[in-house]
Scaffold this motif. Structure first.
Motif, PDB file in Angstrom:
ATOM      1  N   ASP A  27       7.030 -11.272  -2.567  1.00 23.14           N
ATOM      2  CA  ASP A  27       7.063  -9.822  -2.763  1.00 23.14           C
ATOM      3  C   ASP A  27       8.189  -9.404  -3.702  1.00 23.14           C
ATOM      4  O   ASP A  27       8.042  -8.494  -4.507  1.00 23.14           O
ATOM      5  CB  ASP A  27       7.218  -9.090  -1.432  1.00 23.14           C
ATOM      6  N   ASP A  33       4.040  -3.668  -3.919  1.00 25.77           N
ATOM      7  CA  ASP A  33       3.999  -2.228  -3.674  1.00 25.77           C
ATOM      8  C   ASP A  33       4.584  -1.918  -2.292  1.00 25.77           C
ATOM      9  O   ASP A  33       4.919  -2.819  -1.525  1.00 25.77           O
ATOM     10  CB  ASP A  33       2.576  -1.702  -3.792  1.00 25.77           C
ATOM     11  N   LEU A  34       4.732  -0.654  -1.998  1.00 26.39           N
ATOM     12  CA  LEU A  34       5.366  -0.221  -0.756  1.00 26.39           C
ATOM     13  C   LEU A  34       4.617  -0.722   0.478  1.00 26.39           C
ATOM     14  O   LEU A  34       5.234  -1.146   1.457  1.00 26.39           O
ATOM     15  CB  LEU A  34       5.475   1.302  -0.719  1.00 26.39           C
TER      16      LEU A  34
END
Length: 63
Positions: A27, A33-34
């Motif tokens: 990640d 992404d969030l």
């Protein structure tokens, strides 16, 4: 430590047994992404809570 890394690989038969070390590394490098970061965070917190609870139970049962 090596077992945690190997179990955390995508091709592992049971990646949920290990803390999300490799997932967090992927990640971080991949610009996740969030949603992916929140899932990894939840997985890490859940793993830590379960590991702590298991350790506490062992400490209470063994002298």
């Amino acid at each position: 430590m090596v077992a945690a890394i190997v179990l955390g690989l995508k091709s592992s038969p049971a990646p949920w047994l290990a803390p999300p070390l490799m997932t967090a590394a992927r990640d971080t490098v991949g610009g996740a992404d969030l949603a992916a970061v929140l899932v990894t965070t939840g997985w890490g917190v859940a793993w830590a809570v379960l590991a702590t609870a298991g350790y506490a139970r062992l400490r209470r049962e063994r002298p």
